[in-house]
Design a protein around this motif. Sequence first.
Motif, PDB file in Angstrom:
ATOM      1  N   ILE A 135      13.186  18.758  12.184  1.00 45.55           N
ATOM      2  CA  ILE A 135      12.999  17.415  12.722  1.00 45.55           C
ATOM      3  C   ILE A 135      13.102  16.411  11.584  1.00 45.55           C
ATOM      4  CG2 ILE A 135      11.434  15.886  13.980  1.00 45.55           C
ATOM      5  CD1 ILE A 135      10.177  18.386  15.200  1.00 45.55           C
ATOM      6  N   ALA A 136      13.917  15.392  11.779  1.00 45.02           N
ATOM      7  CA  ALA A 136      14.123  14.385  10.734  1.00 45.02           C
ATOM      8  C   ALA A 136      12.801  13.703  10.382  1.00 45.02           C
ATOM      9  CB  ALA A 136      15.143  13.351  11.212  1.00 45.02           C
ATOM     10  N   LYS A 137      12.620  13.437   9.096  1.00 42.36           N
ATOM     11  CA  LYS A 137      11.441  12.745   8.569  1.00 42.36           C
ATOM     12  C   LYS A 137      10.143  13.507   8.848  1.00 42.36           C
ATOM     13  CE  LYS A 137      13.512   8.143   9.062  1.00 42.36           C
ATOM     14  NZ  LYS A 137      13.370   6.776   9.634  1.00 42.36           N
ATOM     15  N   SER A 138      10.239  14.817   9.002  1.00 40.52           N
ATOM     16  CA  SER A 138       9.056  15.641   9.231  1.00 40.52           C
ATOM     17  C   SER A 138       9.108  16.822   8.281  1.00 40.52           C
ATOM     18  CB  SER A 138       9.002  16.121  10.687  1.00 40.52           C
ATOM     19  OG  SER A 138       7.860  16.912  10.912  1.00 40.52           O
ATOM     20  N   THR A 139       8.715  16.584   7.047  1.00 41.39           N
ATOM     21  CA  THR A 139       8.820  17.609   6.001  1.00 41.39           C
ATOM     22  C   THR A 139       7.595  18.518   6.030  1.00 41.39           C
ATOM     23  OG1 THR A 139       7.878  16.045   4.415  1.00 41.39           O
ATOM     24  CG2 THR A 139      10.279  16.206   4.523  1.00 41.39           C
ATOM     25  N   SER A 140       7.526  19.350   7.042  1.00 43.27           N
ATOM     26  CA  SER A 140       6.428  20.307   7.144  1.00 43.27           C
ATOM     27  C   SER A 140       6.621  21.428   6.132  1.00 43.27           C
ATOM     28  CB  SER A 140       6.379  20.877   8.566  1.00 43.27           C
ATOM     29  OG  SER A 140       7.590  21.562   8.845  1.00 43.27           O
ATOM     30  N   ILE A 141       5.671  22.351   6.102  1.00 46.35           N
ATOM     31  CA  ILE A 141       5.757  23.473   5.175  1.00 46.35           C
ATOM     32  C   ILE A 141       6.990  24.327   5.475  1.00 46.35           C
ATOM     33  CG2 ILE A 141       4.616  25.593   4.435  1.00 46.35           C
ATOM     34  CD1 ILE A 141       3.356  23.094   3.340  1.00 46.35           C
ATOM     35  N   GLY A 142       7.239  24.593   6.746  1.00 48.48           N
ATOM     36  CA  GLY A 142       8.407  25.387   7.096  1.00 48.48           C
ATOM     37  C   GLY A 142       9.713  24.708   6.738  1.00 48.48           C
ATOM     38  N   VAL A 143       9.780  23.396   6.942  1.00 50.67           N
ATOM     39  CA  VAL A 143      10.989  22.647   6.584  1.00 50.67           C
ATOM     40  C   VAL A 143      11.214  22.688   5.073  1.00 50.67           C
ATOM     41  CG1 VAL A 143      12.028  20.351   6.539  1.00 50.67           C
ATOM     42  CG2 VAL A 143      10.903  21.165   8.609  1.00 50.67           C
ATOM     43  N   GLN A 144      10.156  22.549   4.295  1.00 50.56           N
ATOM     44  CA  GLN A 144      10.300  22.610   2.844  1.00 50.56           C
ATOM     45  C   GLN A 144      10.745  23.999   2.395  1.00 50.56           C
ATOM     46  OE1 GLN A 144       7.297  20.527   0.413  1.00 50.56           O
ATOM     47  NE2 GLN A 144       6.400  19.751   2.311  1.00 50.56           N
ATOM     48  N   LEU A 145      10.318  25.029   3.107  1.00 50.38           N
ATOM     49  CA  LEU A 145      10.788  26.378   2.802  1.00 50.38           C
ATOM     50  C   LEU A 145      12.288  26.494   3.089  1.00 50.38           C
ATOM     51  CD1 LEU A 145      10.218  29.299   1.974  1.00 50.38           C
ATOM     52  CD2 LEU A 145       9.518  29.754   4.341  1.00 50.38           C
ATOM     53  N   THR A 146      12.733  25.901   4.185  1.00 48.44           N
ATOM     54  CA  THR A 146      14.156  25.919   4.520  1.00 48.44           C
ATOM     55  C   THR A 146      14.976  25.178   3.468  1.00 48.44           C
ATOM     56  OG1 THR A 146      13.677  26.053   6.889  1.00 48.44           O
ATOM     57  CG2 THR A 146      15.872  25.265   6.250  1.00 48.44           C
ATOM     58  N   TYR A 147      14.512  24.010   3.060  1.00 47.62           N
ATOM     59  CA  TYR A 147      15.233  23.238   2.043  1.00 47.62           C
ATOM     60  C   TYR A 147      15.306  24.004   0.719  1.00 47.62           C
ATOM     61  CZ  TYR A 147      14.998  19.115   5.083  1.00 47.62           C
ATOM     62  OH  TYR A 147      15.137  18.233   6.125  1.00 47.62           O
ATOM     63  N   ALA A 148      14.210  24.646   0.340  1.00 52.19           N
ATOM     64  CA  ALA A 148      14.209  25.415  -0.910  1.00 52.19           C
ATOM     65  C   ALA A 148      15.190  26.577  -0.839  1.00 52.19           C
ATOM     66  CB  ALA A 148      12.806  25.927  -1.194  1.00 52.19           C
ATOM     67  N   ARG A 149      15.269  27.217   0.299  1.00 50.54           N
ATOM     68  CA  ARG A 149      16.222  28.322   0.460  1.00 50.54           C
ATOM     69  C   ARG A 149      17.658  27.816   0.402  1.00 50.54           C
ATOM     70  NH1 ARG A 149      19.917  29.044   4.506  1.00 50.54           N
ATOM     71  NH2 ARG A 149      18.315  28.398   6.016  1.00 50.54           N
ATOM     72  N   GLU A 150      17.942  26.667   1.040  1.00 52.15           N
ATOM     73  CA  GLU A 150      19.297  26.129   1.022  1.00 52.15           C
ATOM     74  C   GLU A 150      19.714  25.684  -0.374  1.00 52.15           C
ATOM     75  OE1 GLU A 150      19.165  23.023   3.897  1.00 52.15           O
ATOM     76  OE2 GLU A 150      19.441  24.383   5.620  1.00 52.15           O
ATOM     77  N   LEU A 151      18.755  25.247  -1.185  1.00 54.23           N
ATOM     78  CA  LEU A 151      19.041  24.834  -2.553  1.00 54.23           C
ATOM     79  C   LEU A 151      18.947  25.992  -3.549  1.00 54.23           C
ATOM     80  CD1 LEU A 151      17.071  21.441  -2.580  1.00 54.23           C
ATOM     81  CD2 LEU A 151      19.551  21.761  -2.424  1.00 54.23           C
ATOM     82  N   SER A 152      18.689  27.202  -3.050  1.00 56.10           N
ATOM     83  CA  SER A 152      18.532  28.397  -3.906  1.00 56.10           C
ATOM     84  C   SER A 152      17.446  28.199  -4.960  1.00 56.10           C
ATOM     85  CB  SER A 152      19.870  28.755  -4.575  1.00 56.10           C
ATOM     86  OG  SER A 152      20.838  29.077  -3.599  1.00 56.10           O
ATOM     87  N   ASP A 153      16.367  27.507  -4.563  1.00 59.49           N
ATOM     88  CA  ASP A 153      15.235  27.250  -5.458  1.00 59.49           C
ATOM     89  C   ASP A 153      14.208  28.362  -5.243  1.00 59.49           C
ATOM     90  OD1 ASP A 153      13.234  26.284  -7.044  1.00 59.49           O
ATOM     91  OD2 ASP A 153      13.113  24.307  -6.091  1.00 59.49           O
ATOM     92  N   ALA A 154      14.418  29.487  -5.925  1.00 59.02           N
ATOM     93  CA  ALA A 154      13.569  30.655  -5.719  1.00 59.02           C
ATOM     94  C   ALA A 154      12.098  30.400  -6.053  1.00 59.02           C
ATOM     95  CB  ALA A 154      14.105  31.838  -6.515  1.00 59.02           C
ATOM     96  N   PRO A 155      11.769  29.705  -7.174  1.00 59.28           N
ATOM     97  CA  PRO A 155      10.355  29.437  -7.440  1.00 59.28           C
ATOM     98  C   PRO A 155       9.677  28.662  -6.318  1.00 59.28           C
ATOM     99  CG  PRO A 155      11.642  29.050  -9.408  1.00 59.28           C
ATOM    100  CD  PRO A 155      12.608  29.269  -8.306  1.00 59.28           C
ATOM    101  N   ARG A 156      10.380  27.676  -5.738  1.00 61.87           N
ATOM    102  CA  ARG A 156       9.773  26.907  -4.657  1.00 61.87           C
ATOM    103  C   ARG A 156       9.653  27.743  -3.389  1.00 61.87           C
ATOM    104  NH1 ARG A 156       8.890  21.641  -4.298  1.00 61.87           N
ATOM    105  NH2 ARG A 156       8.253  22.093  -6.453  1.00 61.87           N
ATOM    106  N   VAL A 157      10.634  28.607  -3.129  1.00 60.00           N
ATOM    107  CA  VAL A 157      10.549  29.488  -1.969  1.00 60.00           C
ATOM    108  C   VAL A 157       9.288  30.347  -2.040  1.00 60.00           C
ATOM    109  CG1 VAL A 157      11.586  31.495  -0.835  1.00 60.00           C
ATOM    110  CG2 VAL A 157      13.020  29.549  -1.465  1.00 60.00           C
TER     111      VAL A 157
END
Length: 289
Positions: A232-254
Motif C-alpha cells: 500500500i502506497a505511503k504505508s511503510t509497515s514492517i512487511g513492506v520494509q522487508l519487501t523493499y530490503a529484499r528488492e534492493l538486495s540489502d541482506a543486513p536489513r532483511v
Amino acid sequence: MATDNLVAQNETISGLDALENASQQKLPGRASRIWSLTWPKLTALAFVVAIWQVLVWAEWKPEYALPAPLTVAQDLWSWAGTSALWEGLLITLRRAAYGFGAAVVVGLLLGSAVARIKVLRAALGSMITALQTMPSIAWFPLAILLFQLNEQAIFFVVVLGAAPSIANGVIHGVDYVPPLLVRAGRNLGARGFSLYRYVIAPAALPAIVAGLKQGWAFAWRSLMAGELLVIIAKSTSIGVQLTYARELSDAPRVISVMIVILILGLLVDLLFTKADHAIRRRWGLLDRD
C-alpha cells in the motif's frame, strides 16, 4: 480420649503446615527464577549466533547474501535510531490489534454457538477445522479480488486466519468440561448465561487461552504474508520494509527486519504464557510466588 484425638489432629495439622512451610522456604527467589528461565534462552541464542558466525567464516555464502552477525547488529542499531522502524511498528501493530481483536470476537461467538447447538455443530464443526488448516496465503487472491490492494484485504485474511483457531479452542474447552460440574451448577440454580459465566467459561478457560494463543500465531503469520503481498502506497509497515530490503538486495536489513518480527512474536508469546500461568496459579496448579 477426646483430648488425645484433638492433640493428635493438631499434631497432624502442624506437621502438614510445617511440611508446606518447608517446601515454600525451598522455593528460589524471584531473581533465581528469572535467571533459570533466561539462561537457556541466552545459551540457545549464543549457539545460533556462533553457528552463524562459523558459516560466515567458512564463506558458505557470499557476504552480500549472508552478512556477519556484527554487520546485522550495526544495521539494526542504526535502523532503531530512525523513525522508519517505529512508524512501521506502529502500522503493523495497529493492523494486528484490529485483525486479532475482530478474530477474537468472531471466534468466541462462533465457538460458543457451535459448542452448545447440535445443529450448528453438525453443520459447521468440520468446516471450522478445515478453515483452520487452510494456508492463510491462499486467501489473498480472493481478498485482493474483493477488496483490491488496501487495508481491508489484509484485515479480511487476518480474521479468517485466526478466528477458526479461536473457535476450535472454545469448542474443545466446552467439550471437556466435566458433566458433573455442569449438573452441580444447575443444581445450584445456574441457568442459561449464568451457567456459562460461572461454570462453563471458567472450566473451559485454559483451552480458550490456548486457542487464543494459537489464533494469535495464525493472525501474525497472516499479517506478515499480507504485508509482503499487499503493498500500500505511503504505508511503510514492517512487511513492506522487508519487501523493499529484499528488492534492493540489502541482506543486513532483511535479517534485521526478521529479527524484529521474531522479537515481537516472542513478546506476545510471553504475555500469553503469563496469562496461562496466572490461570493455573489461581486454580492451585502452580505454587504461588
